[in-house]
Design a protein around this motif. Sequence first.
Motif, PDB file in Angstrom:
ATOM      1  N   SER A 145      53.783  38.745 -24.970  1.00 60.69           N
ATOM      2  CA  SER A 145      55.153  39.229 -25.124  1.00 60.69           C
ATOM      3  C   SER A 145      55.222  40.689 -24.697  1.00 60.69           C
ATOM      4  N   PHE A 146      56.340  41.069 -24.131  1.00 63.82           N
ATOM      5  CA  PHE A 146      56.533  42.446 -23.696  1.00 63.82           C
ATOM      6  C   PHE A 146      57.012  43.296 -24.872  1.00 63.82           C
ATOM      7  N   SER A 147      56.942  44.602 -24.702  1.00 64.03           N
ATOM      8  CA  SER A 147      57.522  45.516 -25.684  1.00 64.03           C
ATOM      9  C   SER A 147      59.029  45.285 -25.747  1.00 64.03           C
ATOM     10  N   ALA A 148      59.670  45.793 -26.801  1.00 67.86           N
ATOM     11  CA  ALA A 148      61.120  45.647 -26.930  1.00 67.86           C
ATOM     12  C   ALA A 148      61.847  46.267 -25.739  1.00 67.86           C
ATOM     13  N   ILE A 149      61.353  47.389 -25.246  1.00 69.76           N
ATOM     14  CA  ILE A 149      61.977  48.044 -24.094  1.00 69.76           C
ATOM     15  C   ILE A 149      61.942  47.138 -22.879  1.00 69.76           C
ATOM     16  N   ASN A 150      60.747  46.661 -22.529  1.00 71.41           N
ATOM     17  CA  ASN A 150      60.604  45.894 -21.296  1.00 71.41           C
ATOM     18  C   ASN A 150      61.089  44.455 -21.436  1.00 71.41           C
ATOM     19  N   TRP A 152      63.955  43.885 -22.900  1.00 75.03           N
ATOM     20  CA  TRP A 152      65.362  44.069 -22.547  1.00 75.03           C
ATOM     21  C   TRP A 152      65.535  44.288 -21.044  1.00 75.03           C
ATOM     22  N   ILE A 153      64.658  45.079 -20.434  1.00 76.03           N
ATOM     23  CA  ILE A 153      64.741  45.280 -18.988  1.00 76.03           C
ATOM     24  C   ILE A 153      64.595  43.937 -18.267  1.00 76.03           C
ATOM     25  N   ALA A 154      63.692  43.065 -18.754  1.00 77.25           N
ATOM     26  CA  ALA A 154      63.504  41.744 -18.151  1.00 77.25           C
ATOM     27  C   ALA A 154      64.762  40.895 -18.244  1.00 77.25           C
ATOM     28  N   GLU A 155      65.586  41.151 -19.251  1.00 76.84           N
ATOM     29  CA  GLU A 155      66.820  40.381 -19.446  1.00 76.84           C
ATOM     30  C   GLU A 155      67.980  40.911 -18.614  1.00 76.84           C
ATOM     31  N   GLU A 156      68.218  42.233 -18.680  1.00 77.10           N
ATOM     32  CA  GLU A 156      69.492  42.749 -18.194  1.00 77.10           C
ATOM     33  C   GLU A 156      69.411  43.804 -17.087  1.00 77.10           C
ATOM     34  N   ILE A 157      68.244  44.344 -16.797  1.00 73.48           N
ATOM     35  CA  ILE A 157      68.170  45.450 -15.833  1.00 73.48           C
ATOM     36  C   ILE A 157      67.441  44.983 -14.575  1.00 73.48           C
ATOM     37  N   LYS A 158      68.216  44.459 -13.650  1.00 75.86           N
ATOM     38  CA  LYS A 158      67.680  44.072 -12.352  1.00 75.86           C
ATOM     39  C   LYS A 158      68.721  44.492 -11.320  1.00 75.86           C
ATOM     40  N   THR A 159      68.351  45.369 -10.403  1.00 75.04           N
ATOM     41  CA  THR A 159      69.337  45.996  -9.530  1.00 75.04           C
ATOM     42  C   THR A 159      69.352  45.377  -8.136  1.00 75.04           C
ATOM     43  N   ARG A 160      70.547  45.291  -7.554  1.00 75.63           N
ATOM     44  CA  ARG A 160      70.713  44.926  -6.145  1.00 75.63           C
ATOM     45  C   ARG A 160      70.833  46.255  -5.407  1.00 75.63           C
TER      46      ARG A 160
END
Length: 415
Positions: A145-150, A152-160
């Motif tokens: 499992s990732f840290s809480a920070i990463n 969340w990044i895996a869920e919502e922070i992916k940029t075009r």
Amino acid sequence: MSTARFAHLCISLIPALFLCAAATASEQLSLQGRGEFYLNKQNDTAHYLEPWWQQGTGQFGNHTEAGVGPQYLVAHLETNSDFSATVHAQWHRAPEAGFGLTEAWINWSPLPVSGYRVRARAGIFYPAMSLENTDLAWTSPYTNSFSAINSWIAEEIKTRAVELSVSRPGRFFKSDHSIQWVGALFQGNDPAGSILTWRGFALHNLQTSIGERVHFANYPSIAAGGEIELQPAWVEPNRELDHKTGYYTGLHWLHKDQTEIRLYWYDNRGEPTTFKDGQYAWDTRFLSLAFQHQLTEEWRLLAQVLNGDTAMGEQAVVADYQSSYLMLNYQWEQHSISARYDHFEVTDKDLSLTDDNNGKGHSWTFNWTYQLTAHVNLALEHSSLQSFQPNRTQWVGWQAHAKQRSSSLILGYRW
């Protein structure tokens, strides 16, 4: 041509680049994969602590006793020019079961000029702010499992995005210090902040595929008749809604291949009153500082701090959020042992009376991984998480406080 149109063009060229180059130089196409199977036991199986993707309010990704974890495929194509291409694909059963892409980009990497390296990439990808998720397909070599920070990044922070970087390698300049600047313009990520605000932070290894919909609990405050009833109980994090261009910028510092720091500022510049196709644009921004230090040949220390804020609607939702982790990893022969502590908090700053989005918690994660062969490993991982989410009490009998414990036996493979 606008930056957004250029990004769209580069993304559309990725499949063509793969097909053309592979047809003429198939030996330059490399494929790698990894996946996992697990047995899992949790202490509390209360229905309202089921994972968010099953519309519960739990903050662990697994809620079943056995299953198939994410399966990843990485394709990397080198050409006879300065250009290359990378695609990360996955099959997973959550948040939505099926096959999808997690990242895809074209990379431009010309020869150094006077020792300086200039690189660029265009496509859909995570900003390189994590020092935890450095393994194949943006996974972690330390824990399942990732840290809480990463998480969340895996869920919502992916940029075009279109991203440019300039680096000054220390070895070329006979220095112990290497420095890299990164900057990007992007679209998409307008709804980022939705999951974080209502569910809070979580611990898991689930990456949202491009275009995937992520469900969460249908809180009464956002259900029909609620104070924010236009907000559905799901989010499509990669959507572009307000046609405004966001940006991020970062600075990497490396000392003697031993100590590394990555500092990033991210701002999606969302217009919070924009509502389209069931989704609000959120004004989400944050500062991230990641650190790692090789203490000895066997011991490594990692840490990350993230601090930001988000807003949606006419002050309908306003929240600050912060999270941090500290991890110690020990590597010896076939053994890897990791211990990680996470702390996280969301602070509700709006005046909505029925939509209390305050939340906080902390967790411990312990992982022991044994490398059976070059391609197969066996891992034991235990996590304990305590959280306080007042919005759970919108339902009769649901408790704001939760103590969750998860123990897993994981068989992993890679090729």
